[in-house]
Design an enzyme around this catalytic site. Structure first.
Site, PDB file in Angstrom:
ATOM      1  N   CYS A  85       0.854  -1.184   0.000  1.00  0.00           N
ATOM      2  CA  CYS A  85       0.000   0.000   0.000  1.00  0.00           C
ATOM      3  C   CYS A  85       0.895   1.240   0.000  1.00  0.00           C
ATOM      4  CB  CYS A  85      -0.950   0.014   1.204  1.00  0.00           C
ATOM      5  SG  CYS A  85      -0.095   0.244   2.765  1.00  0.00           S
ATOM      6  N   CYS A 160       9.193  -6.498 -38.509  1.00  0.00           N
ATOM      7  CA  CYS A 160      10.551  -6.022 -38.786  1.00  0.00           C
ATOM      8  C   CYS A 160      11.363  -5.989 -37.489  1.00  0.00           C
ATOM      9  CB  CYS A 160      10.516  -4.627 -39.402  1.00  0.00           C
ATOM     10  SG  CYS A 160       9.643  -4.512 -40.966  1.00  0.00           S
ATOM     11  N   ASP A 536     -11.665  14.965  -6.483  1.00  0.00           N
ATOM     12  CA  ASP A 536     -11.393  15.534  -5.171  1.00  0.00           C
ATOM     13  C   ASP A 536     -11.805  17.003  -5.232  1.00  0.00           C
ATOM     14  OD1 ASP A 536     -10.141  15.873  -2.555  1.00  0.00           O
ATOM     15  OD2 ASP A 536      -8.621  17.003  -3.659  1.00  0.00           O
TER      16      ASP A 536
END
Length: 839
Positions: A85, A160, A536
């Site tokens: 965390c 390629c 927020d």
């Protein structure tokens, strides 16, 4: 070196006992790393004999077993294991920052990387032991000195890139190699010379040039040398075709066609040889087999046309793809290569690589800023569009930060350098974008896997078509051989393979130029699928800086009330106090003379003004002093329901007035949210720790659909989970470290204000470089456009292949038509993807 330092040389009399100066060695990824202790170093011993300084060079030395020793700077990176965390990252940072030899320790939870800036005496073992004490493990990330990066020109699809990798793996001196088609870059760990690598790449038909790490410059010379040969080959084919209808002998026309085949086919046949040798089955192999087969059955015109169309298509594809790659390379030209450095009273022009942190540079009006820094003298306006995408120049004065690559619009300024050239915001943007382009999106990974299965199956099917029908008496060998050759050409999945990466590179390049960092195709695709965005509140929807909104006078004038508030709050560092002081200064009101200033924790401040105690604080402060407040309680409650913070000004006997402070909505917020609804994101959610009243007011003013109020950081995670359970693909937009858990939980994490903010750049999936939401609707729109174009490209490529396959068996598809369907489809796919650069 270590032997001398430890005193094995008898002439160094006093050094035997100086064990603290001895080097401690360890092996990291095959590299011997010597960490020296500089605490005992001195220039000479007392007897004049050279002392420990000979070996204590104030540096950490790396010595490669395969190459020369190199010197590592004081910045060291580690890979951290065991973090589960973001708080783990914070634990490690705090633990390491306590060590004396460490100046700064930063841990990025998302990438599991630790970056340490420390003194030269810092021991790697000591760092690892400290990390182990905290319950984690670490491994130093020290790049081997024999890894080089090259630009590769001429690749037009990922097969390629695979052919180059396979071929270089056959070279004994090459230990590892990775080639990325999207960026056109190749990383090789090799023990032979750079020229040897360039020569090996040239063998299979491509041009490699090393990237010099010091300035990250590239050899971007246009690969135009093939156009003359293509034109010459085309003229030969035209002459042969005209001659065949003008009585010219078949022998002459065959000679013209064969020369055209050699001229246009030399490069693909050579590449095919090395591809087969290394076990690859790329487009050069398929095309070469078709051309040689056509010549064997006497179809010289078909063979010449096929190889000419193939060469022309490759040249056009390469040129178009280079346009997408150059969209990021152009960012590197934003910052000037030299800077005017102020040394005493003189200005000296120096390469930016030679400018160190703390030096003063001078930027004249109209010049680009060469390095990140802080203005110490002068005022100006700066065009930050190259970094942040902001359309309006930003006013700057002493104390403000400026970024490399931005443009000084007006006044001359002196800037103290805060970051070296490799650490500037622009350098980090370029690095992150190139990393993003190297990552495969889910769609691209699926298409590549599909192509890897499709090509060999169709190749085997072509062989079966050539052999089985005539073997069982169904038609002639020549008829089925020709159909098999056409099927070989159709087996090339070039258009399909490039359908996704070119679109993603174009979109990421477009976003970067507009001040948006998208960290990979995966996140680009996710952004296109988002139908709900959580924001927020503080610092994202709002300014994050409270401002005075209301002034209510009761027993004095407004100027007198502001003057009293100014005097009381001027000694406080609280954001609300700063807002009142700023308002008073802007209003031109003077502070009074005060003394005995005291902060009353959680309630307000007090001071003696004009011989009497005055107070500025909340309603609780005046209630405890038994000051009559019944006549203002209704007004206070009304202001609070509007989401405003109330500051009451008064004495021990009366309330003199009220000042309310509110965090105002950003000017760009309403426009940005309206733009999001226009592009189809209808679920706009606000997450805030503020009370219900404040949340309701802000959501109403900003047209937010719903809000979650009074949230702790962990509650924001629950709100994201709730939206996901409702069936939404959720993006989270935040600007602070407290938003990190929610950013990680959401399907897509978007950070604001990335310019100069390392945390924002490193933790989020998408970074808005400007400190506002202005570019968010563009990002969503661009992502959806990219998804649409990718789907168009894939379906177009598949439909063209399907039509070509169905036309083979009736005998309607000629070889040149098969080549045209392949190279033509690839060109159309590339041009369709290039539209994203102009979106």
């Amino acid at each position: 070196m270590a032997d001398k330092c430890c005193g094995t040389n008898n002439e160094m009399k006093t050094m035997e006992d100086q064990n603290s100066c001895c080097s401690s060695q360890k092996s990291v990824n095959g590299i011997a790393v010597t960490a020296t202790n500089s605490s005992c170093c001195s220039s000479t011993d007392n007897d004049g004999i050279p002392g420990p300084m000979d070996c204590c060079n104030n540096e950490v030395e790396k010595t490669s077993n395969n190459g020369p020793s190199v010197t590592e700077a004081e910045k060291i990176e580690y890979r951290i294991y065991g973090m589960d965390c973001p708080s783990c990252a914070l634990t490690i940072e705090k633990g390491l920052n306590r060590l004396n030899d460490i100046q700064e320790a930063k841990v990025n939870y998302n990438t599991a990387k630790l970056q340490i800036i420390g003194s030269n005496a810092l021991s790697l073992d000591r760092v690892e032991n400290e990390i182990q004490k905290l319950g984690f493990s670490a491994e130093p990330l020290i790049e081997k000195s024999n890894i080089r990066t090259y630009d590769v020109l001429g690749m037009d699809c990922s097969s390629c890139a695979k052919s180059i990798e396979n071929h270089l793996h056959t070279v004994p001196a090459v230990n590892s190699v990775t080639v990325n088609f999207s960026t056109g870059k190749m990383k090789v760990e090799h023990e032979n010379s750079v020229d040897d690598i360039i020569s090996e790449v040239a063998k299979i038909g491509f041009k490699a040039s090393p990237i010099r790490k010091s300035s990250d410059t590239r050899d971007t010379t246009n690969n135009n040398q093939g156009y003359g040969l293509i034109a010459f080959s085309g003229i030969l084919i035209a002459l042969g075709f005209i001659g065949s209808y003008s009585g010219v002998s078949a022998f002459i026309t065959t000679i013209l066609y064969s020369i055209a085949i050699v001229v246009s086919g030399y490069k693909p046949v050579r590449s095919a040889y090395y591809a087969v040798k290394s076990g690859s089955l790329d487009m050069n192999v398929l095309m070469s087999a078709a051309v040689i087969g056509a010549a064997l059955i006497g179809e010289w015109f078909e063979g010449a046309t096929v190889v000419w169309l193939f060469a022309l298509g490759n040249a056009l594809q390469t040129r178009s793809i280079e346009q997408t790659r150059s969209s990021i390379r152009n960012l590197m030209d934003l910052a000037p290569s030299e800077a005017w450095v102020l040394i005493g009273s003189d200005m000296v022009k120096k390469p930016v690589e030679e400018v160190s942190v703390g030096q003063i540079i001078v930027i004249k009006p109209g010049d680009r800023i060469p390095l990140d820094g802080e203005i110490i003298e002068g005022e100006t306006s700066v065009d930050q569009a190259p970094i942040t995408g902001e359309s309006i120049p930003v006013d700057k004065s002493a104390g403000d930060s400026v970024y490399a690559g931005t443009i000084n619009e007006s006044g001359s300024i002196e800037v103290k350098v805060t970051r070296l050239v490799e650490d500037t915001s622009l350098s980090k943007i370029i690095h992150l974008v190139e990393e993003a382009q190297e990552q495969k999106a889910p769609t691209q990974a699926f298409v590549d896997k599909f192509a890897s299965i499709y090509t060999p199956i169709v190749f085997l099917l072509a062989l079966a078509v050539i052999v089985l029908p005539p073997l069982f008496g169904f038609g002639t060998w020549g008829e089925w051989f020709y159909k098999g050759l056409a099927l070989l050409v159709v087996a090339c999945p070039c258009a399909l393979v490039i359908s996704t990466p070119v679109a993603i590179v174009s979109a990421i390049g477009n976003a970067a130029k507009n001040g948006v960092l998208i960290k990979g195709g995966t996140f680009l695709e996710k952004a296109g699928a988002i139908d709900a965005i959580a924001f927020d509140k503080t610092g994202t929807l709002t300014e994050g800086k409270p401002k005075v909104s209301d002034i209510i006078t009761l027993t004095t004038s407004e100027d007198e009330l502001i003057s009293l508030a100014f005097t009381l709050e001027n000694h406080s560092t609280h954001p609300i106090a700063k807002a009142i002081v700023e308002y008073a200064e802007d209003s031109g009101v003077q502070a009074k003379s005060g003394k005995s200033f005291k902060n009353i924790v959680g309630k307000g401040v007090q001071a003696i003004i004009n011989g009497e105690f005055h107070y500025a604080g909340n309603i609780k402060l005046f209630e405890e002093m038994n000051v009559p407040i019944h006549h203002v309680r209704t007004q206070v409650e009304h202001l609070q329901t509007q989401g405003k913070t109330v500051v009451m000004i008064g004495t021990e006997h009366e309330i003199m007035g009220i000042i309310s402070v509110a965090d105002t909505i950003r000017s760009t917020t309403v426009k940005a949210l309206h733009g999001l609804k226009q592009v189809g994101v209808n679920q706009l959610v606000m997450l805030t720790g503020d009370n219900e009243g404040t949340a309701k007011v802000i959501s109403k003013e900003s047209s937010i659909n719903r809000y979650f109020a009074e949230l702790l950081p962990e509650d924001k995670v629950d709100a994201i989970h709730q939206l996901q359970k409702e069936g939404h693909e959720v993006a989270m937009v935040g600007d602070g470290i407290n938003d990190a858990p929610a950013l990680a939980t959401a399907d897509l994490g978007i950070a604001m204000g990335g310019a100069g903010t390392d945390t924002a750049m490193e933790t989020a999936d998408i970074v808005l470089m400007a400190d506002n939401l202005e570019k968010l609707p563009h990002t969503v729109k661009l992502s959806r456009k990219a998804l649409t174009i990718i789907k168009q490209n894939i379906w177009f490529s598949l439909i063209v292949k399907f039509i070509a396959l169905t036309l083979i068996f009736p005998g309607w598809l000629t070889l040149w038509m098969a080549v045209l369907s392949d190279t033509g489809a690839a060109l159309i796919v590339i041009l369709n993807s290039l539209r994203l650069l102009r979106e």
